[in-house]
Design an enzyme around this catalytic site. Structure first.
Site, PDB file in Angstrom:
ATOM      1  CD  GLU A 289       4.279   8.556   1.434  1.00 22.61           C
ATOM      2  OE1 GLU A 289       5.299   8.585   0.746  1.00 22.61           O
ATOM      3  OE2 GLU A 289       3.497   9.521   1.520  1.00 22.61           O
TER       4      GLU A 289
ATOM      5  CE  LYS B 121       3.823   7.159   9.210  1.00 20.22           C
ATOM      6  NZ  LYS B 121       3.438   6.936   7.879  1.00 20.22           N
TER       7      LYS B 121
ATOM      8  CB  CYS C 282      -0.430   3.693  10.342  1.00 20.50           C
ATOM      9  SG  CYS C 282       0.574   3.363   8.903  1.00 20.50           S
TER      10      CYS C 282
ATOM     11  CE1 TYR D  89      -4.351  -1.319   0.142  1.00 16.72           C
ATOM     12  CE2 TYR D  89      -3.099  -3.136   1.097  1.00 16.72           C
ATOM     13  CZ  TYR D  89      -4.258  -2.648   0.494  1.00 16.72           C
ATOM     14  OH  TYR D  89      -5.305  -3.493   0.253  1.00 16.72           O
TER      15      TYR D  89
ATOM     16  CD  GLN E  24      -4.327  -1.873  17.948  1.00 13.78           C
ATOM     17  OE1 GLN E  24      -5.448  -1.386  18.019  1.00 13.78           O
ATOM     18  NE2 GLN E  24      -4.095  -3.144  18.184  1.00 13.78           N
TER      19      GLN E  24
HETATM   20  C1  UDX Z   1      -2.906   7.212   8.563  1.00 18.96           C
HETATM   21  C2  UDX Z   1      -2.373   8.657   8.502  1.00 18.96           C
HETATM   22  O1  UDX Z   1      -3.469   9.561   8.254  1.00 18.96           O
HETATM   23  C3  UDX Z   1      -1.322   8.778   7.409  1.00 18.96           C
HETATM   24  O2  UDX Z   1      -0.754  10.080   7.416  1.00 18.96           O
HETATM   25  C4  UDX Z   1      -0.234   7.740   7.651  1.00 18.96           C
HETATM   26  O3  UDX Z   1       0.717   7.766   6.615  1.00 18.96           O
HETATM   27  C5  UDX Z   1      -0.819   6.353   7.747  1.00 18.96           C
HETATM   28  O4  UDX Z   1      -1.843   6.310   8.753  1.00 18.96           O
HETATM   29  P1  UDX Z   1      -4.635   5.794   7.114  1.00 18.96           P
HETATM   30  O5  UDX Z   1      -4.566   4.816   8.245  1.00 18.96           O
HETATM   31  O6  UDX Z   1      -4.439   5.301   5.731  1.00 18.96           O
HETATM   32  O7  UDX Z   1      -3.571   6.959   7.333  1.00 18.96           O
HETATM   33  O8  UDX Z   1      -6.074   6.531   7.137  1.00 18.96           O
HETATM   34  P2  UDX Z   1      -6.705   7.713   8.012  1.00 18.96           P
HETATM   35  O9  UDX Z   1      -7.467   8.582   7.107  1.00 18.96           O
HETATM   36  O10 UDX Z   1      -5.723   8.362   8.891  1.00 18.96           O
HETATM   37  O11 UDX Z   1      -7.783   6.935   8.913  1.00 18.96           O
HETATM   38  C6  UDX Z   1      -7.409   6.049   9.963  1.00 18.96           C
HETATM   39  C7  UDX Z   1      -8.639   5.538  10.682  1.00 18.96           C
HETATM   40  O12 UDX Z   1      -9.240   6.567  11.460  1.00 18.96           O
HETATM   41  C8  UDX Z   1      -9.746   5.032   9.751  1.00 18.96           C
HETATM   42  O13 UDX Z   1     -10.306   3.853  10.279  1.00 18.96           O
HETATM   43  C9  UDX Z   1     -10.740   6.165   9.734  1.00 18.96           C
HETATM   44  O14 UDX Z   1     -12.033   5.739   9.431  1.00 18.96           O
HETATM   45  C10 UDX Z   1     -10.616   6.660  11.171  1.00 18.96           C
HETATM   46  N1  UDX Z   1     -11.044   8.067  11.333  1.00 18.96           N
HETATM   47  C11 UDX Z   1     -10.359   9.077  10.722  1.00 18.96           C
HETATM   48  C12 UDX Z   1     -12.145   8.366  12.124  1.00 18.96           C
HETATM   49  O15 UDX Z   1     -12.781   7.471  12.693  1.00 18.96           O
HETATM   50  N2  UDX Z   1     -12.515   9.673  12.276  1.00 18.96           N
HETATM   51  C13 UDX Z   1     -11.847  10.699  11.680  1.00 18.96           C
HETATM   52  O16 UDX Z   1     -12.250  11.861  11.880  1.00 18.96           O
HETATM   53  C14 UDX Z   1     -10.735  10.387  10.873  1.00 18.96           C
HETATM   54  P1  ADP Z   2       2.565  -1.330   3.580  1.00 17.54           P
HETATM   55  O1  ADP Z   2       1.154  -0.946   3.908  1.00 17.54           O
HETATM   56  O2  ADP Z   2       3.561  -0.812   4.583  1.00 17.54           O
HETATM   57  O3  ADP Z   2       2.951  -0.992   2.181  1.00 17.54           O
HETATM   58  P2  ADP Z   2       2.194  -4.119   2.820  1.00 17.54           P
HETATM   59  O4  ADP Z   2       2.068  -5.316   3.715  1.00 17.54           O
HETATM   60  O5  ADP Z   2       1.045  -3.707   1.969  1.00 17.54           O
HETATM   61  O6  ADP Z   2       2.675  -2.922   3.763  1.00 17.54           O
HETATM   62  O7  ADP Z   2       3.438  -4.320   1.832  1.00 17.54           O
HETATM   63  C1  ADP Z   2       4.677  -4.774   2.201  1.00 17.54           C
HETATM   64  C2  ADP Z   2       5.217  -5.705   1.097  1.00 17.54           C
HETATM   65  O8  ADP Z   2       6.595  -5.994   1.367  1.00 17.54           O
HETATM   66  C3  ADP Z   2       4.507  -7.063   0.995  1.00 17.54           C
HETATM   67  O9  ADP Z   2       3.963  -7.213  -0.302  1.00 17.54           O
HETATM   68  C4  ADP Z   2       5.649  -8.103   1.238  1.00 17.54           C
HETATM   69  O10 ADP Z   2       5.528  -9.262   0.439  1.00 17.54           O
HETATM   70  C5  ADP Z   2       6.881  -7.293   0.871  1.00 17.54           C
HETATM   71  N1  ADP Z   2       8.135  -7.787   1.479  1.00 17.54           N
HETATM   72  C6  ADP Z   2       8.382  -8.080   2.780  1.00 17.54           C
HETATM   73  N2  ADP Z   2       9.670  -8.478   2.958  1.00 17.54           N
HETATM   74  C7  ADP Z   2      10.263  -8.447   1.734  1.00 17.54           C
HETATM   75  C8  ADP Z   2      11.592  -8.740   1.242  1.00 17.54           C
HETATM   76  N3  ADP Z   2      12.576  -9.131   2.055  1.00 17.54           N
HETATM   77  N4  ADP Z   2      11.835  -8.586  -0.081  1.00 17.54           N
HETATM   78  C9  ADP Z   2      10.840  -8.173  -0.916  1.00 17.54           C
HETATM   79  N5  ADP Z   2       9.590  -7.879  -0.516  1.00 17.54           N
HETATM   80  C10 ADP Z   2       9.290  -8.012   0.791  1.00 17.54           C
END
Ligand code: UDX
Ligand code: ADP
Length: 480
Positions: free
Chosen positions: A163, A223, A279, A14, A281
């Site tokens: 990120e 972060k 992220c 992701y 938790q």
């Molecule tokens: C988060 C951070 O926003 C991002 O900057 C970081 O890189 C990764 O973690 P993400 O987890 O993808 O991003 O989504 P986010 O929009 O932050 O939502 C997190 C959770 O909080 C979701 O379940 C969302 O539904 C919930 N949320 C968010 C609420 O319940 N209420 C809000 O007002 C905002």
């Molecule tokens: P994120 O949300 O942080 O991007 P994901 O679980 O979606 O996390 O992606 C992490 C990716 O990294 C997975 O697709 C996994 O297969 C890959 N990965 C983990 N360890 C290695 C490694 N040693 N070499 C190549 N890919 C890896």
């Protein structure tokens, strides 16, 4: 100073997938190769039909279509891509440890370490290593030590470049980030040059004033801090939602009123069934673990409360369904609208839906799930991972359907777990007609128009709002 020509990203998930797609789109003269050990995932990224890429994000398939095969490549040839690259992004998973010391709290750095050892083993030219995955503070130091002690004598510079994209809006966040953060060895010329090389990559499309450079530890800690602050806002408003339900206040009105205070701001004040995602938790637990390891118990306890509140919110939502349905859901069909942790993503990691379903399945409910983007294997995988019951039992009690109306038909109640826009435009009258009566709706996202639903005949329970029909909304606090 080194001009970057070849980038390799380890991890096509992701974070790695969307980030590299945007770098490739914005920097046509740089070759970007995204590698992963997961062959199925790479095959999906290379699928002829660009709509089948493994990650659903609005706008992403168009960017992949534009850059793939031109200067964006997806491959399982990890060693080859590492050796060719001048700059390597590490975007592998760093889940919470499930064993040993720090179990349930610390980040599991197994995959990061494996990457570092692999990079050290195959590199024959100097490289800049960029930590993209969220990592505990001082991981860069560990990376450096592994690379320098096990490598072939080539030089590595380590940068931290966390990120901040949020899923569901990844493309817009990447195209117009609030800021890009780059941490590096500010005390040496080589360190500063490596940072500049990465600044130059982002400067293709991000204004220079939005690119911050700091020392490595500030970057790593920023972060965790950003995610902790964001999650804390959600837990804060969720704490208020429970008080609103008791006092007759409306959490949406409270959020609006406080959000207009420019010191507080209006974002991230949406009360919900609880935050999820890969992220929040994980990062808070990580922060708690770090604080504890330095003996900072008050700091640790302060942040841990954000998680405690979130767990309470998920449990409270599920418990309310049971108590409202006359204290039993055994054998009752409950329709789930949504399984993803938020709208516009097919990611389900730590989604509140998983925990609410688990609670209701323990109460022997029959749960039927509809989510527009999440596949049934994923839903069963999430439940099986919890280990509360056998996979056979999960498949017997919970069903996944492709049509929302199939989920709702003959149900006692509908629970909205994800705020997908399409739920708002359903024909709620027809749905009402095919449900058992009284027809209950539990809106975990305050998404639906309560008045409209109540006029149709539904009994609606939303987060932090006293139901209009609920006479028992306690006006007077019970003084003790
Ligand atoms: C988060 C951070 O926003 C991002 O900057 C970081 O890189 C990764 O973690 P993400 O987890 O993808 O991003 O989504 P986010 O929009 O932050 O939502 C997190 C959770 O909080 C979701 O379940 C969302 O539904 C919930 N949320 C968010 C609420 O319940 N209420 C809000 O007002 C905002
Ligand atoms: P994120 O949300 O942080 O991007 P994901 O679980 O979606 O996390 O992606 C992490 C990716 O990294 C997975 O697709 C996994 O297969 C890959 N990965 C983990 N360890 C290695 C490694 N040693 N070499 C190549 N890919 C890896």
């Amino acid at each position: 100073m080194k001009k970057i020509k070849n980038i390799c990203c380890i991890g096509a998930g992701y974070v790695g997938g969307p980030t590299m797609a945007v770098i490739a789109q914005k920097c046509p003269e740089i070759n970007v190769t995204v590698v992963d050990i997961n062959e199925a995932r790479i095959a999906a990224w290379n699928d002829e039909n660009v709509e089948n890429i493994p990650i659903y994000e609005p706008g992403l398939s168009a960017i992949v279509k534009e850059a793939r095969g031109r200067n964006l490549f997806f491959s399982t040839e990890v060693d080859d891509a590492i050796d060719k690259a001048d700059m390597i992004f590490i975007s592998v998973n760093t889940p919470t440890k499930t064993y040993g010391m720090g179990k349930g709290m610390a980040a599991d750095l197994k995959w990061i370490e494996l990457c570092a050892r692999q990079i050290a083993r195959v590199s024959t030219t100097n490289k800049i290593i960029v930590e993209k995955s969220t990592l505990p503070v001082r991981t860069a130091e560990a990376l450096k030590s592994i690379l320098e002690n096990t490598g072939n004598g080539v030089k590595f510079q380590i940068l931290s470049n966390p990120e901040f994209l949020a899923e569901g809006t990844a493309v817009e966040d990447l195209l117009a980030p609030d800021r890009v953060l780059i941490g590096g060895d500010v005390d040496t010329k080589e360190g500063r040059e490596a940072m500049q090389s990465l600044v130059d990559v982002y400067a293709h499309w991000v204004p220079k004033e939005n690119i911050l450079t700091t020392n490595v530890w500030s970057s790593e800690l920023s972060k965790l801090t950003a995610n902790a602050f964001l999650a804390q806002r959600v837990s804060s408003i969720n704490a208020m939602s429970e008080l609103c339900e008791k006092t007759g206040a409306d959490v949406n009105e409270v959020a609006r009123a406080i959000g207009m205070d420019s010191r507080i701001g209006s974002k991230f004040l949406k009360s919900s069934v609880g935050f999820g995602g890969s992220c929040f938790q994980k990062d808070i637990l990580n922060l708690v673990y770090i604080a504890k390891s330095y003996g900072l118990n008050e700091v640790a306890d302060y942040w841990e409360q954000v998680i405690i509140m979130n767990d309470h919110q998920k449990r409270r939502f599920a418990a309310n369904i049971v108590s409202t349905l006359y204290n039993t859901v055994s054998g009752k069909k409950i329709a789930f609208l949504g399984w993803a942790f938020k709208k516009d993503t097919n990611d389900t990691r730590e989604s509140a839906a998983i925990y609410v379903a688990d609670y209701l399945l323990n109460e022997q409910a029959e749960v039927v799930v509809y989510d527009p983007k999440v596949k049934s294997e994923q839903i069963y995988g999430d439940l099986d991972y919890l280990g509360s019951r056998s996979p056979e039992e999960n498949r017997r009690l919970l069903k996944v359907v492709n049509e929302p109306y199939d989920a709702c038909k003959d149900s006692h109640a509908i629970a909205v777990l994800t705020e997908w826009d399409e739920f708002k435009s359903y024909d709620w009258k027809s749905i009402y007609d095919c449900m058992l009566k009284p027809a209950f709706v539990f809106d975990g996202r305050n998404l639906l128009d309560v008045k409209k639903l109540e006029n149709i005949g539904y009994t609606v329970s939303s987060i932090g709002t006293p139901a209009v029909s609920k006479e028992e909304a306690v006006k007077e606090p019970a003084l003790v």
